[in-house]
Motif scaffolding. Structure first.
Motif, PDB file in Angstrom:
ATOM      1  N   LEU A 182     -13.072 -21.496  40.915  1.00 16.14           N
ATOM      2  CA  LEU A 182     -12.376 -20.497  41.720  1.00 16.14           C
ATOM      3  C   LEU A 182     -13.045 -19.127  41.570  1.00 16.14           C
ATOM      4  O   LEU A 182     -13.442 -18.741  40.460  1.00 16.14           O
ATOM      5  CB  LEU A 182     -10.911 -20.390  41.290  1.00 16.14           C
ATOM      6  N   ASN A 183     -13.157 -18.394  42.680  1.00 12.21           N
ATOM      7  CA  ASN A 183     -13.674 -17.031  42.565  1.00 12.21           C
ATOM      8  C   ASN A 183     -12.570 -16.104  42.069  1.00 12.21           C
ATOM      9  O   ASN A 183     -11.431 -16.534  41.844  1.00 12.21           O
ATOM     10  CB  ASN A 183     -14.282 -16.556  43.890  1.00 12.21           C
ATOM     11  N   GLU A 184     -12.881 -14.831  41.926  1.00  8.64           N
ATOM     12  CA  GLU A 184     -11.949 -13.896  41.290  1.00  8.64           C
ATOM     13  C   GLU A 184     -10.632 -13.803  42.056  1.00  8.64           C
ATOM     14  O   GLU A 184      -9.547 -13.833  41.461  1.00  8.64           O
ATOM     15  CB  GLU A 184     -12.599 -12.516  41.192  1.00  8.64           C
ATOM     16  N   GLU A 185     -10.701 -13.680  43.380  1.00  4.89           N
ATOM     17  CA  GLU A 185      -9.476 -13.567  44.184  1.00  4.89           C
ATOM     18  C   GLU A 185      -8.648 -14.841  44.118  1.00  4.89           C
ATOM     19  O   GLU A 185      -7.413 -14.794  43.993  1.00  4.89           O
ATOM     20  CB  GLU A 185      -9.850 -13.259  45.639  1.00  4.89           C
ATOM     21  N   GLN A 186      -9.301 -15.987  44.211  1.00  9.86           N
ATOM     22  CA  GLN A 186      -8.587 -17.262  44.130  1.00  9.86           C
ATOM     23  C   GLN A 186      -7.938 -17.435  42.760  1.00  9.86           C
ATOM     24  O   GLN A 186      -6.826 -17.949  42.651  1.00  9.86           O
ATOM     25  CB  GLN A 186      -9.557 -18.417  44.407  1.00  9.86           C
ATOM     26  N   LYS A 187      -8.638 -17.000  41.711  1.00  4.35           N
ATOM     27  CA  LYS A 187      -8.122 -17.151  40.348  1.00  4.35           C
ATOM     28  C   LYS A 187      -6.868 -16.309  40.144  1.00  4.35           C
ATOM     29  O   LYS A 187      -5.903 -16.736  39.499  1.00  4.35           O
ATOM     30  CB  LYS A 187      -9.192 -16.735  39.330  1.00  4.35           C
ATOM     31  N   VAL A 188      -6.845 -15.098  40.730  1.00  2.00           N
ATOM     32  CA  VAL A 188      -5.655 -14.255  40.637  1.00  2.00           C
ATOM     33  C   VAL A 188      -4.463 -14.955  41.276  1.00  2.00           C
ATOM     34  O   VAL A 188      -3.362 -15.009  40.706  1.00  2.00           O
ATOM     35  CB  VAL A 188      -5.914 -12.889  41.315  1.00  2.00           C
ATOM     36  N   ALA A 189      -4.660 -15.506  42.487  1.00  2.00           N
ATOM     37  CA  ALA A 189      -3.582 -16.213  43.180  1.00  2.00           C
ATOM     38  C   ALA A 189      -3.170 -17.462  42.398  1.00  2.00           C
ATOM     39  O   ALA A 189      -1.968 -17.738  42.228  1.00  2.00           O
ATOM     40  CB  ALA A 189      -4.032 -16.589  44.584  1.00  2.00           C
ATOM     41  N   TYR A 190      -4.154 -18.213  41.923  1.00  2.00           N
ATOM     42  CA  TYR A 190      -3.899 -19.440  41.159  1.00  2.00           C
ATOM     43  C   TYR A 190      -3.056 -19.142  39.919  1.00  2.00           C
ATOM     44  O   TYR A 190      -2.053 -19.819  39.651  1.00  2.00           O
ATOM     45  CB  TYR A 190      -5.247 -20.045  40.770  1.00  2.00           C
ATOM     46  N   ASP A 191      -3.415 -18.101  39.163  1.00  2.00           N
ATOM     47  CA  ASP A 191      -2.687 -17.768  37.927  1.00  2.00           C
ATOM     48  C   ASP A 191      -1.271 -17.300  38.219  1.00  2.00           C
ATOM     49  O   ASP A 191      -0.326 -17.681  37.511  1.00  2.00           O
ATOM     50  CB  ASP A 191      -3.451 -16.687  37.150  1.00  2.00           C
ATOM     51  N   GLN A 192      -1.106 -16.482  39.259  1.00  2.00           N
ATOM     52  CA  GLN A 192       0.236 -15.992  39.579  1.00  2.00           C
ATOM     53  C   GLN A 192       1.168 -17.131  39.987  1.00  2.00           C
ATOM     54  O   GLN A 192       2.314 -17.203  39.540  1.00  2.00           O
ATOM     55  CB  GLN A 192       0.157 -14.958  40.711  1.00  2.00           C
ATOM     56  N   ILE A 193       0.669 -18.013  40.835  1.00  2.00           N
ATOM     57  CA  ILE A 193       1.506 -19.123  41.311  1.00  2.00           C
ATOM     58  C   ILE A 193       1.855 -20.061  40.160  1.00  2.00           C
ATOM     59  O   ILE A 193       3.017 -20.463  39.991  1.00  2.00           O
ATOM     60  CB  ILE A 193       0.787 -19.876  42.446  1.00  2.00           C
ATOM     61  N   LEU A 194       0.867 -20.407  39.335  1.00  2.00           N
ATOM     62  CA  LEU A 194       1.134 -21.311  38.213  1.00  2.00           C
ATOM     63  C   LEU A 194       2.062 -20.688  37.180  1.00  2.00           C
ATOM     64  O   LEU A 194       2.837 -21.388  36.532  1.00  2.00           O
ATOM     65  CB  LEU A 194      -0.173 -21.736  37.549  1.00  2.00           C
ATOM     66  N   HIS A 195       1.989 -19.366  37.012  1.00  2.00           N
ATOM     67  CA  HIS A 195       2.913 -18.692  36.094  1.00  2.00           C
ATOM     68  C   HIS A 195       4.357 -18.937  36.528  1.00  2.00           C
ATOM     69  O   HIS A 195       5.232 -19.223  35.693  1.00  2.00           O
ATOM     70  CB  HIS A 195       2.618 -17.192  36.058  1.00  2.00           C
ATOM     71  N   HIS A 196       4.603 -18.832  37.812  1.00  2.00           N
ATOM     72  CA  HIS A 196       5.958 -19.085  38.324  1.00  2.00           C
ATOM     73  C   HIS A 196       6.325 -20.556  38.210  1.00  2.00           C
ATOM     74  O   HIS A 196       7.471 -20.895  37.883  1.00  2.00           O
ATOM     75  CB  HIS A 196       6.054 -18.623  39.779  1.00  2.00           C
ATOM     76  N   VAL A 197       5.364 -21.447  38.459  1.00  2.00           N
ATOM     77  CA  VAL A 197       5.636 -22.884  38.354  1.00  2.00           C
ATOM     78  C   VAL A 197       5.963 -23.267  36.916  1.00  2.00           C
ATOM     79  O   VAL A 197       6.960 -23.959  36.640  1.00  2.00           O
ATOM     80  CB  VAL A 197       4.427 -23.697  38.865  1.00  2.00           C
ATOM     81  N   ASN A 198       5.137 -22.839  35.976  1.00  2.00           N
ATOM     82  CA  ASN A 198       5.310 -23.234  34.569  1.00  2.00           C
ATOM     83  C   ASN A 198       6.565 -22.646  33.946  1.00  2.00           C
ATOM     84  O   ASN A 198       7.114 -23.219  32.992  1.00  2.00           O
ATOM     85  CB  ASN A 198       4.083 -22.814  33.758  1.00  2.00           C
ATOM     86  N   ASN A 199       7.017 -21.510  34.471  1.00  2.00           N
ATOM     87  CA  ASN A 199       8.195 -20.851  33.901  1.00  2.00           C
ATOM     88  C   ASN A 199       9.427 -20.963  34.799  1.00  2.00           C
ATOM     89  O   ASN A 199      10.442 -20.297  34.537  1.00  2.00           O
ATOM     90  CB  ASN A 199       7.885 -19.377  33.630  1.00  2.00           C
ATOM     91  N   ASN A 200       9.321 -21.808  35.843  1.00  2.00           N
ATOM     92  CA  ASN A 200      10.442 -22.039  36.765  1.00  2.00           C
ATOM     93  C   ASN A 200      11.025 -20.728  37.307  1.00  2.00           C
ATOM     94  O   ASN A 200      12.246 -20.536  37.341  1.00  2.00           O
ATOM     95  CB  ASN A 200      11.538 -22.857  36.080  1.00  2.00           C
ATOM     96  N   ILE A 201      10.146 -19.833  37.728  1.00  2.00           N
ATOM     97  CA  ILE A 201      10.571 -18.555  38.289  1.00  2.00           C
ATOM     98  C   ILE A 201      10.508 -18.654  39.813  1.00  2.00           C
ATOM     99  O   ILE A 201       9.429 -18.809  40.376  1.00  2.00           O
ATOM    100  CB  ILE A 201       9.663 -17.401  37.807  1.00  2.00           C
TER     101      ILE A 201
END
Length: 683
Positions: A217-236
């Motif tokens: 993933l490039n930098e922009e994709q990685k930012v989106a990937y991390d934000q979305i997974l943060h919500h998924v992993n923490n059920n937010i």
């Protein structure tokens, strides 16, 4: 005439065409060539109640240059005693045994898995009169692969086959018990597992390249990937919108997210507004089929999902829902989706508290509103919905293909944003290296065809090279024109299928069969469908989205029988999968295209050497021709057309001058609704 007259032999006419070229002289009692060509000749008309006379005329309307009644009754070397039997074999009329003949022909290929899918398709779309008789006759063919393994007894094999058929039926919105061909206890046992849908999602195969994509993933994709997974992993709970032009890797990001969630043992639902976009995602389904969203005249109704259904349980268990090409969906569809999730989750939180990732490109074509104005289209966009302000926007700008052709990427982006330099007529210029200078209609179109499909008439050519090439144009009639030219050039023996058209008007009116045959409304296959082996075709209906058979799926013809087309999916995650396609009944759209509504039974496909620009959205082609016989007329069309190519070297554009006085053929209109683009930034 066809037997003895040299002129008639040369013209190769159908019965209805003969009066255009020949005229009857009463005095000499002979036919002579007509001097004035533009005429309307009279032909004999008859009704189905006239029996053999009607079927004789039916054959005369479709068989060129017959020389005798015997010749008319001989179809593909097979002789029939009656005109009715010959017309039935040619597919010009309905028969009671069509479903049975379909499966008989498909069974000769010895492919039980594809045969089971065909069996389910026939149940849903062909309405056989006796499904139980069909099942009893072909049960052994449907279970041949399990019989050979000899690891299951007959009772277990039967349940296994029924379970697979039930799975196919379920993906088409039907249940096994709807067709009453097996006992109730078997139906009950087959559907004992309420969470079968969940298991189906868990069985999705994760491609190795998707797991590797996480580290690419490039930098922009990685930012989106991390934000979305943060919500998924923490059920937010949260809802995201991934906004980016073509080539910025939205699909690449979706696949990385899906791979991460699947590999962790969780469930994610991958959907898209269009069938083509859905076919690019593992387990992808169209949003309408996945969430039971009504379409057409019923789109005012809510999504029909019971809170106790297996699909509702699947949604509750889902960690992430992805909806690609959400820009192509009307705002009320997204709003109904929100209402449905709130109902299933018993929550007033937006989207029921589920984590949703919408995605799309507002520079591309938007949803279609029949006879809708610009204001209608803008008002029904998702950006005008109250939900838009609650979506967390993530923008992708870095073009993953920029290293190949950065100048071309910049040019496309300016077209999409409507800021490319224009002349005094508000037209943009096509780059010289992509422009095909216009000479005249035939010469220049043939030049474009030769550029996109070089040496297409060479029998020794590797035709797989043409799978990912196409000519895009603005209207369906231009598409048919180009496809007709190319199938004639394509080497091999022709196989022609005729549709059976029937009036659905409730009032008593004269027979209109010839009128219906001459029409090809949008979304319907042609009355006369001419194909050859290895010719590319495109599916016109969502048949079985789970198996990759969506509206827009491209396939290659691999075999023909009178009632079945054997084909191979050519692109997407289901590429190389073999399928059988039967004729199905399709209704002409309810608009002003025809004054009389009718239905057509035909294979739901057409050739796809050429496609409309809208149909090609979401596809990336190896080589692309754009034929602007008429100018683009809606938001994003030109951007979509040009951006299907990976680089300027893979693009050729032919612009037909709108009037004889215009000399320049490298400038054309670009339609961009700035209100939409501004709304994405201001809301």
């Amino acid at each position: 005439m066809n037997k003895y007259n040299d002129y008639a032999k040369k013209m190769n006419c159908l019965y209805a065409e003969l009066p255009e070229y020949l005229t009857w002289h009463k005095d000499s009692k002979e036919w002579e060539p007509r001097k004035k060509q533009e005429v309307i000749g009279r032909i004999f008309n008859c009704h189905p109640s006239d029996g053999e006379k009607f079927y004789l005329k039916l054959l005369l309307m479709h068989i060129r240059k017959p020389t005798s009644f015997k010749d008319l009754r001989t179809i593909k070397g097979k002789y029939f005693d009656t005109f009715r039997e010959a017309a039935q074999y040619l597919g010009l009329m309905e028969t009671d045994s069509t479903a049975e003949m379909c499966i008989e022909e498909a069974a000769t290929y010895l492919m039980p898995a594809a045969l089971r899918q065909l069996f389910a398709t026939i149940l849903v779309y062909c309405s056989p009169k006796n499904p139980k008789q069909l099942w009893l006759k072909f049960e052994n063919f449907l279970s041949q692969d399990f019989e050979h393994k000899k690891t299951l007894n007959q009772y277990a094999i039967k349940h296994k086959v029924l379970d697979i058929i039930a799975y196919h039926l379920d993906s088409m919105g039907k249940k096994l018990q709807d067709f009453f061909f097996v006992d109730d206890d078997i139906v009950t046992r087959t559907h004992d597992n309420l969470f079968k849908e969940i298991q189906t999602e868990r069985d999705i195969i994760i491609p190795t390249e998707d797991l590797l994509a996480i580290k690419q993933l490039n930098e922009e994709q990685k930012v989106a990937y991390d934000q979305i997974l943060h919500h998924v992993n923490n059920n937010i709970p949260n809802a995201f919108f991934i906004d980016g032009p073509g080539g910025t890797g939205k699909t690449f990001l979706y696949r990385a997210l899906l791979a991460t969630i699947y590999s962790a043992g969780h469930i994610a639902l991958a959907t898209a507004t269009s069938g083509v976009a859905a076919s690019l995602l593992p387990g992808g389904r169209t949003s309408h089929s996945r969430f039971k969203i009504p379409i057409g005249e019923n789109n005012s109704k809510p999504c029909s999902i019971s809170k106790q259904s297996a699909l509702a349980q699947l949604i509750k268990s889902t960690k992430l829902i992805i909806w690609d090409e959400a820009t192509m969906a009307k705002r009320d569809i997204i709003e109904k989706f929100d209402e449905m999730l709130r109902d299933i989750m018993s929550s007033n939180i937006i989207f029921g508290g589920k984590i949703i990732v919408f995605g799309g490109d507002f520079r591309q074509t938007l949803h279609v509103i029949l006879k809708g104005t610009k204001d209608d289209i803008i008002d029904s966009s998702i950006v005008m919905s109250p939900l838009w302000q609650h979506l967390h926007k993530l923008k992708l700008k870095q073009n993953m293909r920029a290293s190949l052709d950065p100048h071309f990427s910049s040019y496309l982006l300016k077209i999409g944003d409507g800021i490319e330099y224009t002349n005094d007529k508000d037209e943009i210029q096509i780059p010289p290296q992509a422009n095909v200078p216009f000479i005249d209609d035939n010469t220049t179109l043939n030049t474009l065809i030769d550029m996109v499909f070089p040496n297409i008439n060479d029998e020794n050519l590797d035709f797989s090279l043409f799978v990912n090439r196409a000519i895009l144009t603005t209207r369906n009639d231009f598409v048919h024109e180009i496809n007709d030219v190319l199938i004639n050039r394509f080497p091999g023996e022709e196989t022609t299928y005729f549709s059976c058209d029937e009036n659905t008007y409730t009032c008593t009116i004269p027979d209109q069969e010839e009128l219906f045959h001459s029409l090809t409304p949008q979304g319907l296959p042609p009355h006369k469908l001419t194909l050859k082996l290895n010719a590319p075709i495109i599916l016109l209906r969502n048949i079985n989205p789970n198996e990759g058979l969506c509206n827009g799926t491209r396939l290659l013809c691999k075999g023909f029988t009178p009632n079945i087309i054997y084909a191979e999916i050519s692109v997407g995650v289901h590429a190389k999968k073999t399928v059988f396609t039967p004729r199905i009944t399709l209704e002409a759209p309810h608009d002003n295209f025809s004054s009389i509504p009718f239905k057509r039974k035909q294979f739901p496909i057409r050739l796809c050497y050429a496609m409309t620009i809208n149909k090609a959205q979401d596809q990336t082609l190896d080589f692309l021709g754009v034929y602007l016989k008429k100018l683009v007329f809606s938001h994003g069309q030109l951007y979509v057309a040009l951006s299907r190519a990976r680089s300027i070297e893979q693009l050729k554009v032919l612009i037909r001058p709108s009037t004889p006085l215009i000399q320049s053929t490298d400038y054309t209109k670009n339609v961009v609704y700035q209100e939409i683009l501004k709304a994405t930034d201001t809301h």
